[in-house]
Design an enzyme around this catalytic site. Structure first.
Site, PDB file in Angstrom:
ATOM      1  N   SER A  33      17.617  -7.710   2.526  1.00 53.53           N
ATOM      2  CA  SER A  33      18.132  -8.945   2.808  1.00 53.53           C
ATOM      3  C   SER A  33      17.468  -9.909   1.611  1.00 53.53           C
ATOM      4  CB  SER A  33      17.613  -9.584   4.186  1.00 53.53           C
ATOM      5  OG  SER A  33      18.309 -10.816   4.555  1.00 53.53           O
ATOM      6  N   HIS A  74      22.447  -8.451   3.173  1.00 50.19           N
ATOM      7  CA  HIS A  74      22.741  -9.629   4.037  1.00 50.19           C
ATOM      8  C   HIS A  74      23.306 -10.623   3.122  1.00 50.19           C
ATOM      9  CE1 HIS A  74      19.774  -8.738   7.520  1.00 50.19           C
ATOM     10  NE2 HIS A  74      20.824  -8.083   7.481  1.00 50.19           N
ATOM     11  N   ASP A  88      15.962  -6.536  10.982  1.00 51.47           N
ATOM     12  CA  ASP A  88      17.028  -5.828  10.606  1.00 51.47           C
ATOM     13  C   ASP A  88      16.686  -4.654   9.823  1.00 51.47           C
ATOM     14  OD1 ASP A  88      19.639  -4.796  11.156  1.00 51.47           O
ATOM     15  OD2 ASP A  88      20.512  -6.013   9.175  1.00 51.47           O
TER      16      ASP A  88
END
Length: 185
Positions: free
Chosen positions: A9, A36, A129
């Site tokens: 991310s 992401h 995540d």
């Protein structure tokens, strides 16, 4: 190893590019990338990555079979899953960890299908995540690598993975390249 699945991310993009640029050109194991990103970023990600790798780069499509020599990106707005027949499945169910695609969802799906033939790599990011999914890969006998939190631009994601499971291979991006080149060439 049958596939490499990379998640990241915030702060992961430059690290990813250096890893891809440093990979041995003989390595053709399929790579799946879950970053992401915003829905409206179009194909800029794929075009930029293509400049840095010998892989053919494309966004994964529903029911598409995974092929050697390709790097697939998870499309924005969809969770990316792997079916038993080694085809992709796109899922638009609820966000996981405020994300869709979710790294956890992809790691868990690929781990369930590939078991010990899966290598999961978790890079920089500012939420949790990927941490649980990476542990699933380890639990199923796959190889797991975490970017050293001291090197990561955003250490939250790597630290979360290490807190859940202490036995991940925690290394700098240069050593990720060495691990991939040594393990897959």
């Amino acid at each position: 190893m049958e596939m490499i699945v990379i998640g990241g991310s915030a702060g992961a993009f430059q690290t990813l590019l250096s890893i891809l640029e440093g990979m041995d050109k003989k390595i053709r194991i399929p790579i799946v990338l879950v970053l992401h990103r915003l829905k409206d970023q179009g194909s800029l990600l794929e075009k930029h990555i293509q400049l840095m790798t010998h892989y053919k780069v494309k966004e994964a499509e529903d029911k598409e079979f995974v092929k050697e020599g390709f790097l697939y990106t998870a499309p924005p707005g969809y969770h990316l899953l792997l079916e038993e027949d080694r085809s992709f499945s796109l899922d638009s169910s609820e966000m996981v960890n405020y994300s869709r695609p979710s790294i956890d969802v992809t790691f868990e799906s690929f781990s369930r299908v590939l078991k010990e033939k899966c290598c999961g790599i978790l890079l920089s990011g500012s939420n949790h995540d990927g941490a649980k999914g990476l542990k699933k890969i380890a639990d199923n006998g796959g190889k797991t690598i975490v970017q050293d939190p001291d090197e990561a631009e955003f250490a939250v994601m790597p630290k979360a993975a290490i807190e859940i499971y202490k036995k991940h291979d925690v290394v700098t991006s240069n050593n990720i390249i060495k691990r991939l080149n040594y393990g897959f060439s």
